[in-house]
Design an enzyme around this catalytic site. Structure first.
Site, PDB file in Angstrom:
ATOM      1  N   MET A  24       0.831  -1.207   0.000  1.00 55.76           N
ATOM      2  CA  MET A  24       0.000   0.000   0.000  1.00 55.76           C
ATOM      3  C   MET A  24       0.867   1.257   0.000  1.00 55.76           C
ATOM      4  O   MET A  24       1.922   1.292   0.604  1.00 55.76           O
ATOM      5  CB  MET A  24      -0.886   0.031   1.257  1.00 55.76           C
ATOM      6  CG  MET A  24      -2.091  -0.846   1.165  1.00 55.76           C
ATOM      7  SD  MET A  24      -3.259  -0.248  -0.062  1.00 55.76           S
ATOM      8  CE  MET A  24      -4.629   0.122   1.008  1.00 55.76           C
ATOM      9  N   CYS A  25       0.387   2.249  -0.627  1.00 52.85           N
ATOM     10  CA  CYS A  25       1.085   3.523  -0.677  1.00 52.85           C
ATOM     11  C   CYS A  25       0.709   4.340   0.556  1.00 52.85           C
ATOM     12  O   CYS A  25      -0.157   3.964   1.323  1.00 52.85           O
ATOM     13  CB  CYS A  25       0.683   4.295  -1.922  1.00 52.85           C
ATOM     14  SG  CYS A  25       0.738   3.264  -3.390  1.00 52.85           S
TER      15      CYS A  25
END
Lengths: 256, 256
Positions: free
Chosen positions: A1-2
């Site tokens: 995930m960013c």
């Protein structure tokens, strides 16, 4: 995930402290980083397809106090789209003679809208596709830049059909306001008088904002996970869209 | 007057040597600088509203070997439009799912075309207005990215009506080719095997390209005034539009 970082302030403010904490998390988000600063109507976009830990560009951001009232930053762990500069957030487009900046955290499944307008993705991410569709639909809904509350109302209609495809935490700014939408994780804080100390969650760095800020300064910081361990961060509710102007959230309807 | 620097190469190449010579001229072009690097389809745009001599961003460009096949740089002495980030070249827009980069040297008088399409200036320069009009007219002339020679043919029709308003030296790239148009001053050189030494015109810096380049590398550099004193630069004729692909000019019709 960013991870996402946004800043909205009532006076041009640098983001060195917050970016230092944010970039620390780049170890596991090694597929690029980007940061966009509005300076007036202009945008300075610094991007790199390497980790914010190693990038000379990120190093410059940590050391060069670029002041801005609207900042959006992103560190990327690729889920869709190759590791390449054209897939690195934030993305920018021009609409109604204003630049728009967008960054996304999450993953949209099967989001393939018809893009018949003037906004086409250059890269291959679901995120840029969502941004282009938002721009296309905003351009249809208004003839020129509308007031902030009208734009917010339009976004409240446009966002749910995208968010139905997966996780759609995003930040958007046109240099007048910062819009932040939460599907899963987003937190905000407002720093204002009386300013206190803050210590970074991930690094042994403390700052005394009272020494740096004047009593009238006000800054809102929005981030995926709280950056400091001695401040009170307010979590967004899932589905909540907040708009920040002059360093504080505008009141909006309660989350659906 | 501003100055322009463009590079087109058959392999990703850094521009540190040429940019060093170019930035030296920033003393009298103190109202900002900008440089755009294509990396694949992505664009890295570094801009600053301060002189390339003083800017920490320019300092990073001189020291960080960013490699690219298409580079456009600009140092600005403001003639129209305030000194501000939104007026700093190069400008970028997206068309047909590709980024386009544009920088202009010169002054257009009374150029106020109807901009009814999807491209509006954010700043207040004649240059950005001309770029928006070019993008609008290209979008009308082709349904998607055409082959380079068709694009060149369209540009040969679009440029003269703009150039009639004054001085219109410009560079344009979409990451496939570099177009350069000369109203008054523009020179180019092709560096290829056998590579020689080159010494900067304005600084005591010499480089031996044979040490840096492989025999198959080919690089075209286009610039307002020759950068080196021991290479043979070819001047453009007034009214000439050249297109560079893989480090060399494509043959085109003779200048009008």
């Amino acid at each position: 995930m960013c991870q996402l970082l946004g800043m909205n302030a009532n006076t041009p403010t640098d983001v060195m402290f917050s970016f230092t904490g944010f970039a620390t998390r780049a170890e596991e988000h090694k597929d690029g980083f980007g940061i966009a600063f509005f300076e007036g109507c202009g945008v300075r976009l610094l991007v790199d397809a390497q980790s914010a830990r190693a990038s000379p560009v990120a190093d410059m951001v940590r050391r060069y106090p670029i002041k801005s009232r609207h900042i959006i930053a992103h560190i990327r762990k690729a889920t869709q789209g190759a590791v390449a500069l054209e897939n690195t957030h934030p993305f920018t487009r021009e609409l109604w003679g204003r630049y728009w900046v967008f960054a996304h955290n999450g993953d949209l499944k099967g989001f393939a809208p018809r893009l018949h307008g003037a906004f086409r993705p250059v890269g291959s991410t679901d995120s840029e596709r969502a941004f282009c569709w938002l721009m296309q639909e905003l351009a249809k809904a208004h003839a020129s830049v509308p007031p902030i509350d009208e734009l917010t109302a339009t976004l409240r209609e446009l966002v749910p059909p995208i968010a139905a495809h997966g996780t759609f935490n995003f930040m958007l700014s046109n240099g007048q306001a910062l819009w932040a939408h939460c599907s899963t994780h987003l937190h905000h804080i407002v720093r204002q008088h009386p300013f206190a100390h803050a210590s970074l969650q991930d690094e042994d760095v403390t700052v005394d904002f009272a020494e740096l800020a004047s009593p009238r300064d006000r800054v809102a910081v929005v981030v995926t996970e709280p950056l400091t361990r001695d401040e009170t961060w307010t979590p967004f509710a899932p589905g909540e869209l907040k708009v920040f102007v002059d360093g504080a959230p505008l009141d909006g309807p309660p989350p659906p």
